[in-house]
Design a protein around this motif. Sequence first.
Motif, PDB file in Angstrom:
ATOM      1  N   PRO A  51       0.937  -1.182  -0.037  1.00 36.12           N
ATOM      2  CA  PRO A  51       0.095  -0.044   0.091  1.00 36.12           C
ATOM      3  C   PRO A  51       1.036   1.209  -0.116  1.00 36.12           C
ATOM      4  O   PRO A  51       0.658   2.044   0.970  1.00 36.12           O
ATOM      5  CB  PRO A  51      -0.976  -0.213   1.321  1.00 36.12           C
ATOM      6  CG  PRO A  51       0.230  -0.818   2.219  1.00 36.12           C
ATOM      7  CD  PRO A  51       1.105  -1.743   1.451  1.00 36.12           C
ATOM      8  N   LYS A 111       1.596   2.697  -3.425  1.00 36.17           N
ATOM      9  CA  LYS A 111       1.623   3.333  -4.691  1.00 36.17           C
ATOM     10  C   LYS A 111       0.303   2.768  -5.405  1.00 36.17           C
ATOM     11  O   LYS A 111      -0.374   2.063  -4.930  1.00 36.17           O
ATOM     12  CB  LYS A 111       3.133   2.545  -5.468  1.00 36.17           C
ATOM     13  CG  LYS A 111       2.939   1.341  -5.487  1.00 36.17           C
ATOM     14  CD  LYS A 111       3.888   0.757  -6.117  1.00 36.17           C
ATOM     15  CE  LYS A 111       3.756  -0.692  -6.141  1.00 36.17           C
ATOM     16  NZ  LYS A 111       4.139  -1.143  -4.871  1.00 36.17           N
ATOM     17  N   ALA A 112       0.221   3.279  -6.494  1.00 39.57           N
ATOM     18  CA  ALA A 112      -1.026   2.984  -7.432  1.00 39.57           C
ATOM     19  C   ALA A 112      -0.852   1.508  -8.054  1.00 39.57           C
ATOM     20  O   ALA A 112       0.292   1.259  -8.238  1.00 39.57           O
ATOM     21  CB  ALA A 112      -1.265   3.981  -8.381  1.00 39.57           C
ATOM     22  N   ASP A 162      -2.427   7.627  -4.088  1.00 45.07           N
ATOM     23  CA  ASP A 162      -1.814   6.448  -4.806  1.00 45.07           C
ATOM     24  C   ASP A 162      -0.932   6.820  -5.791  1.00 45.07           C
ATOM     25  O   ASP A 162       0.295   6.362  -6.213  1.00 45.07           O
ATOM     26  CB  ASP A 162      -2.729   5.155  -5.175  1.00 45.07           C
ATOM     27  CG  ASP A 162      -3.928   5.559  -6.090  1.00 45.07           C
ATOM     28  OD1 ASP A 162      -4.132   6.883  -6.165  1.00 45.07           O
ATOM     29  OD2 ASP A 162      -4.538   4.714  -6.832  1.00 45.07           O
ATOM     30  N   TRP A 203       3.085   7.159  -6.291  1.00 41.11           N
ATOM     31  CA  TRP A 203       3.802   6.344  -7.293  1.00 41.11           C
ATOM     32  C   TRP A 203       5.079   7.158  -7.789  1.00 41.11           C
ATOM     33  O   TRP A 203       5.995   6.477  -7.977  1.00 41.11           O
ATOM     34  CB  TRP A 203       2.972   6.308  -8.586  1.00 41.11           C
ATOM     35  CG  TRP A 203       3.379   5.722  -9.765  1.00 41.11           C
ATOM     36  CD1 TRP A 203       4.125   6.559 -10.734  1.00 41.11           C
ATOM     37  CD2 TRP A 203       3.222   4.447 -10.410  1.00 41.11           C
ATOM     38  NE1 TRP A 203       4.441   5.708 -11.758  1.00 41.11           N
ATOM     39  CE2 TRP A 203       3.744   4.501 -11.423  1.00 41.11           C
ATOM     40  CE3 TRP A 203       2.594   3.339  -9.727  1.00 41.11           C
ATOM     41  CZ2 TRP A 203       3.745   3.231 -12.385  1.00 41.11           C
ATOM     42  CZ3 TRP A 203       2.543   2.091 -10.456  1.00 41.11           C
ATOM     43  CH2 TRP A 203       3.135   2.131 -11.713  1.00 41.11           C
ATOM     44  N   VAL A 226      -4.236   4.362   0.707  1.00 44.45           N
ATOM     45  CA  VAL A 226      -3.821   3.648  -0.450  1.00 44.45           C
ATOM     46  C   VAL A 226      -4.756   2.521  -0.635  1.00 44.45           C
ATOM     47  O   VAL A 226      -5.173   2.211  -1.639  1.00 44.45           O
ATOM     48  CB  VAL A 226      -2.312   3.577  -0.405  1.00 44.45           C
ATOM     49  CG1 VAL A 226      -1.888   2.521  -1.753  1.00 44.45           C
ATOM     50  CG2 VAL A 226      -1.371   4.971  -0.654  1.00 44.45           C
ATOM     51  N   ARG A 252      -7.819   3.403  -2.009  1.00 39.44           N
ATOM     52  CA  ARG A 252      -7.908   3.478  -3.268  1.00 39.44           C
ATOM     53  C   ARG A 252      -7.798   2.277  -4.070  1.00 39.44           C
ATOM     54  O   ARG A 252      -8.526   1.834  -5.056  1.00 39.44           O
ATOM     55  CB  ARG A 252      -6.430   4.487  -3.487  1.00 39.44           C
ATOM     56  CG  ARG A 252      -6.528   5.882  -3.286  1.00 39.44           C
ATOM     57  CD  ARG A 252      -7.541   6.838  -3.909  1.00 39.44           C
ATOM     58  NE  ARG A 252      -7.885   6.203  -5.467  1.00 39.44           N
ATOM     59  CZ  ARG A 252      -9.306   6.217  -5.804  1.00 39.44           C
ATOM     60  NH1 ARG A 252      -9.964   6.951  -5.387  1.00 39.44           N
ATOM     61  NH2 ARG A 252      -9.472   5.621  -6.958  1.00 39.44           N
ATOM     62  N   HIS A 253      -6.925   1.348  -3.489  1.00 39.56           N
ATOM     63  CA  HIS A 253      -6.861   0.038  -4.290  1.00 39.56           C
ATOM     64  C   HIS A 253      -8.242  -0.717  -4.372  1.00 39.56           C
ATOM     65  O   HIS A 253      -8.478  -1.225  -5.373  1.00 39.56           O
ATOM     66  CB  HIS A 253      -5.736  -0.903  -3.621  1.00 39.56           C
ATOM     67  CG  HIS A 253      -4.522  -0.456  -3.855  1.00 39.56           C
ATOM     68  ND1 HIS A 253      -3.170  -0.728  -3.053  1.00 39.56           N
ATOM     69  CD2 HIS A 253      -3.948   0.440  -4.622  1.00 39.56           C
ATOM     70  CE1 HIS A 253      -2.230  -0.370  -3.395  1.00 39.56           C
ATOM     71  NE2 HIS A 253      -2.480   0.484  -4.357  1.00 39.56           N
ATOM     72  N   LYS A 310      -0.414   2.208 -14.946  1.00 35.62           N
ATOM     73  CA  LYS A 310      -1.251   2.358 -14.062  1.00 35.62           C
ATOM     74  C   LYS A 310      -2.619   1.660 -14.187  1.00 35.62           C
ATOM     75  O   LYS A 310      -3.353   1.857 -15.274  1.00 35.62           O
ATOM     76  CB  LYS A 310      -1.677   3.801 -13.159  1.00 35.62           C
ATOM     77  CG  LYS A 310      -0.355   4.121 -12.587  1.00 35.62           C
ATOM     78  CD  LYS A 310      -0.786   5.546 -11.890  1.00 35.62           C
ATOM     79  CE  LYS A 310       0.538   6.392 -11.964  1.00 35.62           C
ATOM     80  NZ  LYS A 310       0.817   7.155 -13.329  1.00 35.62           N
TER      81      LYS A 310
END
Length: 668
Positions: free
Chosen positions: A121, A123-124, A200, A204, A253, A256-257, A466
């Motif tokens: 968790p 980054k994108a 995210d 990145w 993050v 977001r995921h 992404k």
Amino acid sequence: MYRTLQQRLINHATQTVQELYGVTLERVAVEQPPTVLLGDFALPLAFELAKRLRKAPRAIAQELAPQLASMAGIADVQVAGAGYLNVRMDRAATVQRIAAGEHSDVGGEGFRLVEHTSINPNKAAHVGHLRNAILGDTFARLLRPDEYKTGWPTGVQNYIDNTGVQVADAVVGLVHLQGKSLADVHALLLQLAAEGGRIDYYLWDLYARVSQWYDEDPLQKEARRALRLQTLHELEGGENDTARMADLVATAVLSRHLETMNRLSIEYDFLPRESEVLLLHFWEAARQEMIARGVLYEETAGKNKGCWVMRRPGVEELADGDTDEDAKVLVRSNGTVTYVGKDIAYHLWKFGLLSGKDFGYRVFREYPKHSCWISAVNGEEPHPYFGTASAIFNVIDSRQNDPQSNVVEALRGMGYAEAADHYTHINYAMVALTPRCAMDLGYSLSDEDRQRPYLEVSGRKGFGVKADDLLDKLIAAAKGEVDARHPETPEAERIESATAIAIGALRFFMLKVTRNTIIAFDFRDALSFEGETGPYVQYAAVRAANILRKAGVTEESSIAALAAVDTSLFLEGGMEIATAGDDLWSMWLLLSRVSAVLEQAIAAAEPAILARYAFQLAQEFSNFYHRNHVLNETDADRKTLLLATAAVTRRELARVLDWLGIRVPAAM
RNA sequence: GCGCCCGUAGCUCAGCUGGAUAGAGCAACUGGCUUCGAACCAGUUGGCCGGAGGUUCGAAUCCUUCCGGGCGCACCA
């Protein structure tokens, strides 16, 4: 249906051979002849018997044929080639049974725990993560109980490494590159939320910068590495601002995921986090267990002196005084636990083998039909239980083959053979980018890289596509197609169709190749909606539905109407040249294989088998569509059969697509 | 060095525990929309299944070996 008949045929053949020759066959192979003209099943067993009976295969086949033909549901048996026994089903009777939905059940006892996604968790999500999540989600759909099958009780979890080096790197970036405090990070999140920005995506770039920053100055290198390690330790310890910042960022993050995956209809039941594995001392419980069972011991000599190590499988007991240099270190000489050590503890928990230890649980988010729980030190009551698996399936990159087998062997070494046998690593090859794709994205490549067939995606380098960017592109492309075809349809409906088509394209793209095939990603292939694609399959289902709609009937009514019709006349086959009856029959024969294909896909943990079958169904239906004009059919009985063919095809296509996580749009 | 994976049509891939003339998609070329909407269909071109041995009635599939490519082999996660 196919599988039911196949099984019955095998039993009948075994019995017949026993009676006729007194020979017991261990295994009877059943194949499909090259064309439907030759029959529906082919038995090559005369070849096997030839040697044992010292008789020509053709002669044996001749003797067996009439015996086999006596079985119910079989029209005739013929000898072909050098000694094949080709079996024809009673077409009309079988069609009725297929239409009625008769099929063998798939499923069983015991909780199945599927783990997938598990993105750090920090980054994108990128295309590689999409492959993982789509594979895992699809496999879970194959296992889960539904209207068609009993299935298995199934849980889906997504492991969150919220206290690992990757999150530590993000924190180092925020604190040491950007000089942010805990309050600043709070403010950053609020600001991003207000501006429609995304943490995210923000991280990145920052994560890529930090990775570079560690090594860019030779004089600072050591100090920066030390900083990284110190940050990591602060995360693991908890109860400090560094850990609080990490938690804040990792949770944001993670959310977001989950949103990204939600766009693909991917949902989770539980999110176990590494922070709780640490805080609840899973490792300590595992350690004691492993020592008690003689798997873990302290090394007193050699390069691993002072470490606690695990004997590797296949290594013999050593003579006194010898040291096992090849042993796997689970506890470093400084007392910290390695990744594999933590993973062993975690997997003991999955199987309920961690002597009463469990996570606390609290609800993290709600899906329309169920809750998603997250690990906690002090959880809510009541809560579901996940650490009770009879079988587990870990969707993890093939590069982790060795570490995964370490965990399995630890279980086996501890005497948990049952658990080790039910531990499946669903491995898959990476998603890479073609050099052309990388250049289109604006990355500059070395001459050497330009020559390579593909380039590995790397979050550390910020190199990749992404997930959400890809989805946006797909939806835009699909929307363009829908707009051109249906300008009169309301915008909202067009968006809905475009979204279903885009997701169908993406999921099918990831699922149509087998797991061990490296995907060299290219927008040209991924954005294709023609040929061997999700939209092609969706389109066949839509056309089938359109026929029924234009005919003014429903799926149910057209299937029900078939029962009153004798279809044998319309299903008659030819001798050497395929007739219209053969074509129709081969459509139904293919439709009958759903449960057989499903079972095969589960056994091999290979969703590609099902995806390819979906394409085959669509292709066969497209043929049917062009050869038979349903609405213009003048023979009333034949029209009933054609309508039922469309109805059953739509039904099975929708079913298979649903297992693949692909919706059938209302119109395309 | 050791372990695992891969090499099938110009390109991207299927080919189930060995079985009948090796299949799709894309690309190329030809033809088909006043139609249940062509995101489709029909046809043509294109393969010594990396090479060589072996097992077998029968091998793209199993075994051995060689060639070519990838990945993994930490007191990193």
